[in-house]
Design a protein around this motif. Structure first.
Motif, PDB file in Angstrom:
ATOM      1  N   TYR A  25      52.676  37.778  52.273  1.00 48.27           N
ATOM      2  CA  TYR A  25      52.755  39.234  52.388  1.00 48.27           C
ATOM      3  C   TYR A  25      52.665  39.884  51.007  1.00 48.27           C
ATOM      4  O   TYR A  25      51.978  40.890  50.834  1.00 48.27           O
ATOM      5  CB  TYR A  25      54.048  39.648  53.092  1.00 48.27           C
ATOM      6  N   SER A  26      53.343  39.299  50.027  1.00 47.51           N
ATOM      7  CA  SER A  26      53.281  39.817  48.661  1.00 47.51           C
ATOM      8  C   SER A  26      51.854  39.754  48.118  1.00 47.51           C
ATOM      9  O   SER A  26      51.402  40.673  47.419  1.00 47.51           O
ATOM     10  CB  SER A  26      54.221  39.039  47.744  1.00 47.51           C
ATOM     11  N   ALA A  27      51.140  38.682  48.425  1.00 47.20           N
ATOM     12  CA  ALA A  27      49.742  38.553  48.009  1.00 47.20           C
ATOM     13  C   ALA A  27      48.903  39.655  48.649  1.00 47.20           C
ATOM     14  O   ALA A  27      48.038  40.263  47.993  1.00 47.20           O
ATOM     15  CB  ALA A  27      49.195  37.182  48.388  1.00 47.20           C
ATOM     16  N   PHE A  28      49.164  39.930  49.933  1.00 48.43           N
ATOM     17  CA  PHE A  28      48.434  40.985  50.636  1.00 48.43           C
ATOM     18  C   PHE A  28      48.715  42.352  50.005  1.00 48.43           C
ATOM     19  O   PHE A  28      47.807  43.159  49.825  1.00 48.43           O
ATOM     20  CB  PHE A  28      48.809  40.979  52.119  1.00 48.43           C
ATOM     21  N   VAL A  29      49.974  42.607  49.648  1.00 48.47           N
ATOM     22  CA  VAL A  29      50.333  43.874  49.006  1.00 48.47           C
ATOM     23  C   VAL A  29      49.607  44.014  47.674  1.00 48.47           C
ATOM     24  O   VAL A  29      49.072  45.086  47.353  1.00 48.47           O
ATOM     25  CB  VAL A  29      51.868  43.980  48.826  1.00 48.47           C
ATOM     26  N   GLN A  30      49.548  42.939  46.892  1.00 46.05           N
ATOM     27  CA  GLN A  30      48.828  42.970  45.615  1.00 46.05           C
ATOM     28  C   GLN A  30      47.339  43.243  45.844  1.00 46.05           C
ATOM     29  O   GLN A  30      46.712  43.999  45.102  1.00 46.05           O
ATOM     30  CB  GLN A  30      49.013  41.658  44.851  1.00 46.05           C
ATOM     31  N   TYR A  31      46.781  42.621  46.877  1.00 43.00           N
ATOM     32  CA  TYR A  31      45.377  42.842  47.210  1.00 43.00           C
ATOM     33  C   TYR A  31      45.137  44.309  47.580  1.00 43.00           C
ATOM     34  O   TYR A  31      44.157  44.916  47.136  1.00 43.00           O
ATOM     35  CB  TYR A  31      44.961  41.914  48.354  1.00 43.00           C
ATOM     36  N   GLN A  32      46.039  44.878  48.370  1.00 46.40           N
ATOM     37  CA  GLN A  32      45.909  46.281  48.775  1.00 46.40           C
ATOM     38  C   GLN A  32      45.985  47.213  47.566  1.00 46.40           C
ATOM     39  O   GLN A  32      45.245  48.189  47.483  1.00 46.40           O
ATOM     40  CB  GLN A  32      46.992  46.651  49.788  1.00 46.40           C
ATOM     41  N   LYS A  33      46.879  46.919  46.614  1.00 47.83           N
ATOM     42  CA  LYS A  33      46.977  47.726  45.396  1.00 47.83           C
ATOM     43  C   LYS A  33      45.669  47.689  44.624  1.00 47.83           C
ATOM     44  O   LYS A  33      45.192  48.716  44.121  1.00 47.83           O
ATOM     45  CB  LYS A  33      48.119  47.218  44.504  1.00 47.83           C
ATOM     46  N   THR A  34      45.091  46.506  44.527  1.00 49.04           N
ATOM     47  CA  THR A  34      43.817  46.373  43.816  1.00 49.04           C
ATOM     48  C   THR A  34      42.722  47.138  44.536  1.00 49.04           C
ATOM     49  O   THR A  34      41.916  47.814  43.898  1.00 49.04           O
ATOM     50  CB  THR A  34      43.438  44.890  43.660  1.00 49.04           C
ATOM     51  N   LYS A 108      43.483  47.797  34.900  1.00 51.37           N
ATOM     52  CA  LYS A 108      43.086  46.389  34.985  1.00 51.37           C
ATOM     53  C   LYS A 108      41.707  46.213  34.387  1.00 51.37           C
ATOM     54  O   LYS A 108      40.879  47.121  34.425  1.00 51.37           O
ATOM     55  CB  LYS A 108      43.057  45.915  36.443  1.00 51.37           C
ATOM     56  N   THR A 109      41.472  45.032  33.852  1.00 49.62           N
ATOM     57  CA  THR A 109      40.124  44.713  33.392  1.00 49.62           C
ATOM     58  C   THR A 109      39.267  44.422  34.619  1.00 49.62           C
ATOM     59  O   THR A 109      39.748  43.887  35.617  1.00 49.62           O
ATOM     60  CB  THR A 109      40.115  43.493  32.447  1.00 49.62           C
ATOM     61  N   GLY A 114      40.916  39.512  36.416  1.00 52.90           N
ATOM     62  CA  GLY A 114      41.601  40.728  36.013  1.00 52.90           C
ATOM     63  C   GLY A 114      42.051  41.559  37.204  1.00 52.90           C
ATOM     64  O   GLY A 114      43.106  42.182  37.181  1.00 52.90           O
ATOM     65  N   LEU A 115      41.246  41.538  38.256  1.00 53.77           N
ATOM     66  CA  LEU A 115      41.557  42.339  39.446  1.00 53.77           C
ATOM     67  C   LEU A 115      42.403  41.591  40.474  1.00 53.77           C
ATOM     68  O   LEU A 115      43.342  42.142  41.040  1.00 53.77           O
ATOM     69  CB  LEU A 115      40.260  42.814  40.105  1.00 53.77           C
ATOM     70  N   PHE A 116      42.064  40.343  40.736  1.00 55.84           N
ATOM     71  CA  PHE A 116      42.660  39.645  41.879  1.00 55.84           C
ATOM     72  C   PHE A 116      43.562  38.480  41.503  1.00 55.84           C
ATOM     73  O   PHE A 116      43.938  37.680  42.364  1.00 55.84           O
ATOM     74  CB  PHE A 116      41.545  39.142  42.804  1.00 55.84           C
ATOM     75  N   ARG A 117      43.937  38.371  40.237  1.00 57.60           N
ATOM     76  CA  ARG A 117      44.745  37.246  39.760  1.00 57.60           C
ATOM     77  C   ARG A 117      45.988  37.014  40.607  1.00 57.60           C
ATOM     78  O   ARG A 117      46.225  35.920  41.093  1.00 57.60           O
ATOM     79  CB  ARG A 117      45.117  37.486  38.292  1.00 57.60           C
ATOM     80  N   TRP A 118      46.818  38.047  40.802  1.00 60.96           N
ATOM     81  CA  TRP A 118      48.086  37.847  41.506  1.00 60.96           C
ATOM     82  C   TRP A 118      47.878  37.579  42.988  1.00 60.96           C
ATOM     83  O   TRP A 118      48.613  36.796  43.582  1.00 60.96           O
ATOM     84  CB  TRP A 118      49.042  39.015  41.261  1.00 60.96           C
ATOM     85  N   SER A 119      46.868  38.184  43.578  1.00 60.67           N
ATOM     86  CA  SER A 119      46.582  37.892  44.989  1.00 60.67           C
ATOM     87  C   SER A 119      46.212  36.423  45.176  1.00 60.67           C
ATOM     88  O   SER A 119      46.683  35.771  46.105  1.00 60.67           O
ATOM     89  CB  SER A 119      45.434  38.763  45.495  1.00 60.67           C
TER      90      SER A 119
END
Length: 142
Positions: A25-34, A108-109, A114-119
């Protein structure tokens, strides 16, 4: 005794599954932010103005500091969240970035990592937890 032991394993694997679900879920939230940043952000070019040096037991790492001018002609800087060795840039390099003028820290770079690292990282952690925990729970439910 055997049922208590099995119950203990069921709880353990259930917790693994829940932890994996939370991380996914946290990965999905990070993806949505990006995605929101990509939809609403402003793309521009930034210049590397400094490389912050960090010393640790593992050696020396470098964290780039970028400077860019926003649409209101205000010069802004941001420091990368990631430090690495060797240095990913040299002072004077230019890099494509994207920023949200409404959120000071939303910069973000423009690159895959740079964009999807945390996801990606969070998904890589969540996947084995979901598979192992979910498989065991499916196994005992039969």
């Amino acid at each position: 005794m055997s049922s208590n032991r099995n119950m203990g394993w069921a709880i353990f694997y259930g917790l693994l599954f829940l932890l994996g679900a939370f991380i996914a879920y946290s990965a999905f939230v990070q993806y949505q932010k990006t995605q929101r940043l990509l939809d609403c952000g402003i793309r521009t070019t930034a210049k590397v103005i400094d490389l912050r040096v960090s010393q640790s037991d593992d050696g020396t790492t470098y964290r780039p500091v970028f400077e860019y001018t926003d649409r209101t002609l205000v010069v802004r800087t941001f420091e990368s969240q990631i430090s690495s060795s060797p240095a990913p840039y040299t002072i004077g390099d230019t890099v494509k970035i994207i920023y949200n003028p409404k959120e000071k820290d939303a910069v973000k770079t423009v690159s895959f990592w740079g964009l999807f690292r945390w996801s990606v990282i969070l998904s890589m952690i969540a996947a084995p937890l979901l598979i192992i925990g979910g498989s065991y729970l499916l196994y005992i439910s039969r």
